[in-house]
Design a protein around this motif. Structure first.
Motif, PDB file in Angstrom:
ATOM      1  N   ASN A   1      38.301  32.058  30.023  1.00 32.87           N
ATOM      2  CA  ASN A   1      39.289  32.166  31.090  1.00 32.87           C
ATOM      3  C   ASN A   1      40.203  30.953  31.027  1.00 32.87           C
ATOM      4  O   ASN A   1      39.770  29.838  31.340  1.00 32.87           O
ATOM      5  CB  ASN A   1      38.595  32.206  32.448  1.00 32.87           C
TER       6      ASN A   1
ATOM      7  N   MET B   1      39.433  32.672  39.771  1.00 31.49           N
ATOM      8  CA  MET B   1      40.232  32.026  40.815  1.00 31.49           C
ATOM      9  C   MET B   1      39.862  32.524  42.207  1.00 31.49           C
ATOM     10  O   MET B   1      39.371  33.627  42.376  1.00 31.49           O
ATOM     11  CB  MET B   1      41.708  32.356  40.594  1.00 31.49           C
TER      12      MET B   1
ATOM     13  N   PRO C   1      46.774  34.324  35.412  1.00 34.41           N
ATOM     14  CA  PRO C   1      45.598  34.165  34.538  1.00 34.41           C
ATOM     15  C   PRO C   1      45.862  34.555  33.087  1.00 34.41           C
ATOM     16  O   PRO C   1      46.883  35.169  32.760  1.00 34.41           O
ATOM     17  CB  PRO C   1      44.581  35.120  35.154  1.00 34.41           C
TER      18      PRO C   1
ATOM     19  N   TYR D   1      37.937  41.748  39.607  1.00 32.74           N
ATOM     20  CA  TYR D   1      38.438  41.135  40.846  1.00 32.74           C
ATOM     21  C   TYR D   1      37.719  41.663  42.093  1.00 32.74           C
ATOM     22  O   TYR D   1      37.303  42.818  42.134  1.00 32.74           O
ATOM     23  CB  TYR D   1      39.933  41.447  41.012  1.00 32.74           C
TER      24      TYR D   1
ATOM     25  N   TRP E   1      38.778  37.285  39.775  1.00 27.95           N
ATOM     26  CA  TRP E   1      39.417  36.695  40.959  1.00 27.95           C
ATOM     27  C   TRP E   1      38.692  37.076  42.237  1.00 27.95           C
ATOM     28  O   TRP E   1      38.242  38.216  42.402  1.00 27.95           O
ATOM     29  CB  TRP E   1      40.840  37.247  41.100  1.00 27.95           C
TER      30      TRP E   1
ATOM     31  N   LEU F   1      31.830  46.688  32.766  1.00 30.38           N
ATOM     32  CA  LEU F   1      33.095  46.563  32.024  1.00 30.38           C
ATOM     33  C   LEU F   1      34.145  45.706  32.731  1.00 30.38           C
ATOM     34  O   LEU F   1      35.343  45.973  32.630  1.00 30.38           O
ATOM     35  CB  LEU F   1      33.674  47.955  31.740  1.00 30.38           C
ATOM     36  N   SER F   2      33.690  44.719  33.512  1.00 30.66           N
ATOM     37  CA  SER F   2      34.596  43.813  34.244  1.00 30.66           C
ATOM     38  C   SER F   2      35.555  44.580  35.155  1.00 30.66           C
ATOM     39  O   SER F   2      36.691  44.155  35.375  1.00 30.66           O
ATOM     40  CB  SER F   2      35.406  42.925  33.293  1.00 30.66           C
TER      41      SER F   2
ATOM     42  N   THR G   1      45.961  39.679  30.743  1.00 31.32           N
ATOM     43  CA  THR G   1      45.973  39.134  32.091  1.00 31.32           C
ATOM     44  C   THR G   1      44.620  39.369  32.764  1.00 31.32           C
ATOM     45  O   THR G   1      44.122  38.516  33.476  1.00 31.32           O
ATOM     46  CB  THR G   1      47.099  39.802  32.902  1.00 31.32           C
ATOM     47  N   GLU G   2      44.020  40.532  32.525  1.00 33.10           N
ATOM     48  CA  GLU G   2      42.765  40.872  33.201  1.00 33.10           C
ATOM     49  C   GLU G   2      41.639  41.065  32.187  1.00 33.10           C
ATOM     50  O   GLU G   2      41.839  41.660  31.129  1.00 33.10           O
ATOM     51  CB  GLU G   2      42.931  42.172  34.001  1.00 33.10           C
ATOM     52  N   GLU G   3      40.437  40.623  32.594  1.00 34.56           N
ATOM     53  CA  GLU G   3      39.263  40.743  31.733  1.00 34.56           C
ATOM     54  C   GLU G   3      38.947  42.203  31.401  1.00 34.56           C
ATOM     55  O   GLU G   3      38.518  42.523  30.294  1.00 34.56           O
ATOM     56  CB  GLU G   3      38.070  40.077  32.421  1.00 34.56           C
ATOM     57  N   GLN G   4      39.158  43.110  32.369  1.00 36.94           N
ATOM     58  CA  GLN G   4      38.805  44.507  32.110  1.00 36.94           C
ATOM     59  C   GLN G   4      39.655  45.092  30.974  1.00 36.94           C
ATOM     60  O   GLN G   4      39.252  46.067  30.346  1.00 36.94           O
ATOM     61  CB  GLN G   4      38.947  45.343  33.375  1.00 36.94           C
TER      62      GLN G   4
ATOM     63  N   ARG H   1      38.071  44.011  27.673  1.00 36.56           N
ATOM     64  CA  ARG H   1      36.814  44.758  27.508  1.00 36.56           C
ATOM     65  C   ARG H   1      37.063  46.157  26.950  1.00 36.56           C
ATOM     66  O   ARG H   1      36.131  46.828  26.522  1.00 36.56           O
ATOM     67  CB  ARG H   1      36.073  44.835  28.855  1.00 36.56           C
TER      68      ARG H   1
END
Lengths: 314, 230
Positions: free
Chosen positions: A295, B97, A264, B59, B78, B36-37, A278-281, A284
């Motif tokens: 995304n 995903m 991702p 995720y 994810w 916060l995701s 790589t990660e949304e967190q 943030r």
């Protein structure tokens, strides 16, 4: 499973601190080693180098040999190098040099001593800091949070294709192209074949890491006449494996994703600034509020964010 | 049912989930703020739990659900609802995903689009996506239904086993070993029965039902070319 990150600011600021935050949020993706590529305020002349020596007891000798090679190419240290030495056998160096006559010829000769001392980045503004350990440990050791710049990359490594060695960490410099660096999440399966082809063209690879190929491959395509975006697009069908990689130079950051959409990339763009990870967190950490997140989840995607003109060219 | 507000923030995920579980056990409806995701929010919720996540989650949100009702205000990362056995998950925005990866039963309702490989290896249950499902959705789905109202990306229903992919909008391309069949009125009624409680029934839709061509079920040397396409 590695974690990557990119950050662009409107003007020079604490990009080092932002990259450390982006990587700290992704440390669980791989804490074998962590690295940062920071684009500081560019110098008009001369280059800033970052390098690593593998035996700290040889530090003085390494620098003497290194300086001798510089002088043979019409260059020299323009200020005293600074070093980071700790309990490990290896040490890190930051060196400012005058303009060598020909950067490619100089680095070719400088690499004669790469078994002892390895140049890991060279540029008007690029500085690559990499070491074994998690993001906080590496950032504290090398003062990354205090690094000022306009943009940069970050990487957390879970070693899959080669050993956990300090110099097998990302980001990788596109030897010998000044100011070009990459970070990669994934595995390249045909890197041996490509490295052989590129070696025959005179390029040099210093590690067994699959990702080192990407930096040189893309830069070679651009040197052969392709536009940056065309080179990124070509990489998707030319390089085999799973990947999301980001490549940066003084002008911006580009990315490419494989045909299988395996890895991702999450991006927030706000007020002309950009954070990618790589990660949304992780993004943030930079934009704590609810932002519009892009995304880049699909297969075969490319894009370039410019510094100064941050609209995405896909 | 009284409401309890739980602050997620930067606390350890185990602590957050324990707070959620305790509030659910005490019979409260739970609202989780400042998400916060973060990853793994609301994994392993008990049956009858009712949890709402404000903002976006990371995720595996609502994974291993055994019967809880979960709503996510905005986006999910994810594998939302991975391995769920029962329950109902609603994602207000985009779901990343592998939505409902290996889920066994229950319903996942995504109001926006979904990322690649929606319903990968699902073994039952229903996934309803109001927007488009991403690349290679339905990959190796063993059973259950993926229903995409807005359309589908490339390689749709790739290497499907016994699952079904239903698409009302445009499909960019089909995956390997996919058979597109005309659904019967009874089958459309079954899908409408899934959409009815979500308020999404529209009799004017032109459904395409995708099932396995069954060429990949057993290896046949004369079919080697199909295998090489994977």
């Amino acid at each position: 499973m590695c974690g990557i990150a990119g950050r662009i600011l409107n003007s020079a600021g604490r990009v080092g601190n932002d990259l450390v935050e982006l990587m700290d949020a992704q440390e669980h993706r791989g804490a074998d080693s962590t690295g940062f590529a920071v684009y500081g305020i560019p110098r008009d002349t001369g280059y800033v180098l970052r390098g690593m020596g593998f035996d700290k007891s040889r530090l003085g000798k390494d620098m003497d040999e290194f300086q001798e090679i510089l002088k043979a190419h019409g260059s020299d240290f323009s200020e005293d190098p600074s070093f980071v030495v700790d309990d490990h056998a290896h040490y890190s160096a930051r060196i400012i040099i005058n303009e060598p006559k020909d950067i490619a010829r100089w680095i070719h000769d400088a690499d004669q001593i790469c078994g002892n001392f390895e140049v890991q980045s060279c540029g008007r503004s690029l500085e690559i800091i990499k070491d074994i350990g998690g993001s906080t440990a590496v950032a504290d050791k090398h003062g990354v949070r205090d690094m000022i710049g306009t943009h940069g990359l970050g990487h957390a490594r879970l070693a899959t294709e080669s050993s956990v060695l300090p110099n097998a960490s990302h980001p990788f410099w596109a030897r010998p192209f000044p100011d070009v660096a990459i970070v990669h999440n994934g595995q390249i399966t045909d890197y041996y074949t490509w490295r052989d082809r590129l070696r025959r063209k005179g390029y040099r690879f210093l590690t067994e890491n699959d990702s080192e190929l990407i930096a040189v491959w893309v830069s070679d395509q651009i040197a052969s006449g392709l536009s940056p975006i065309a080179a990124l697009k070509k990489s998707i069908t030319s390089i085999d494996g799973v990947f999301t990689f980001m490549i940066a130079d003084q002008d911006g950051i580009g990315f490419a994703k494989d045909r299988f959409a395996m890895k991702p990339l999450v991006v927030i763009e706000e007020n002309g600034e950009m954070a990618a990870a790589t990660e949304e967190q992780a993004v943030r950490r930079i934009y704590a509020g609810e932002s519009d997140v892009i995304n880049h989840d699909g297969p075969s995607l490319t894009g370039i964010w410019g510094v100064g003109n941050r609209s995405l060219a896909a | 049912m009284s409401e309890v507000v739980i602050e997620a923030g930067k606390r350890h995920i185990k602590e957050i989930n324990e707070d959620i579980q305790a509030a659910c056990a005490a019979g409260h409806k739970v609202i989780v703020r400042n998400t916060l995701s973060r990853h793994n929010l609301g994994v392993g919720l008990p049956a009858n739990a009712n949890v709402h996540f404000e903002g976006s989650v990371g995720y595996y949100c609502g994974g291993l659900n055994v019967g809880a009702t979960v709503t996510v205000e905005r986006n999910a990362g994810w594998a939302v609802g991975e391995g769920m056995r029962n329950g109902h998950i609603t994602v207000g925005g985009y779901a990343g995903m592998s939505v409902g990866a290996a889920m066994i039963s229950g319903t996942i309702h995504v109001k926006g689009d979904s990322g690649p490989r929606c319903g990968v290896a699902m073994k039952g249950g229903n996934i309803v996506v109001e927007g488009r499902i991403g690349y290679q959705s339905g990959f190796m789905a063993h059973s259950g239904k993926i229903i995409a109202i807005g359309g589908a990306g490339h390689s749709c229903a790739d290497a499907l086993w016994q699952g079904e992919v239903w698409v009302a909008g445009p499909v960019d391309s089909l995956g390997v070993d996919v058979k597109v069949v005309e659904p019967t009125a009874e089958e459309v009624a079954e899908v409408d029965a899934i959409l009815e409680p979500l308020g999404l029934v529209d009799s004017s839709r032109n459904w395409r039902k995708m099932i396995s061509g069954q060429r990949l079920w057993y290896f046949e040397s004369r079919d080697a070319s199909a295998w090489l396409m994977i």
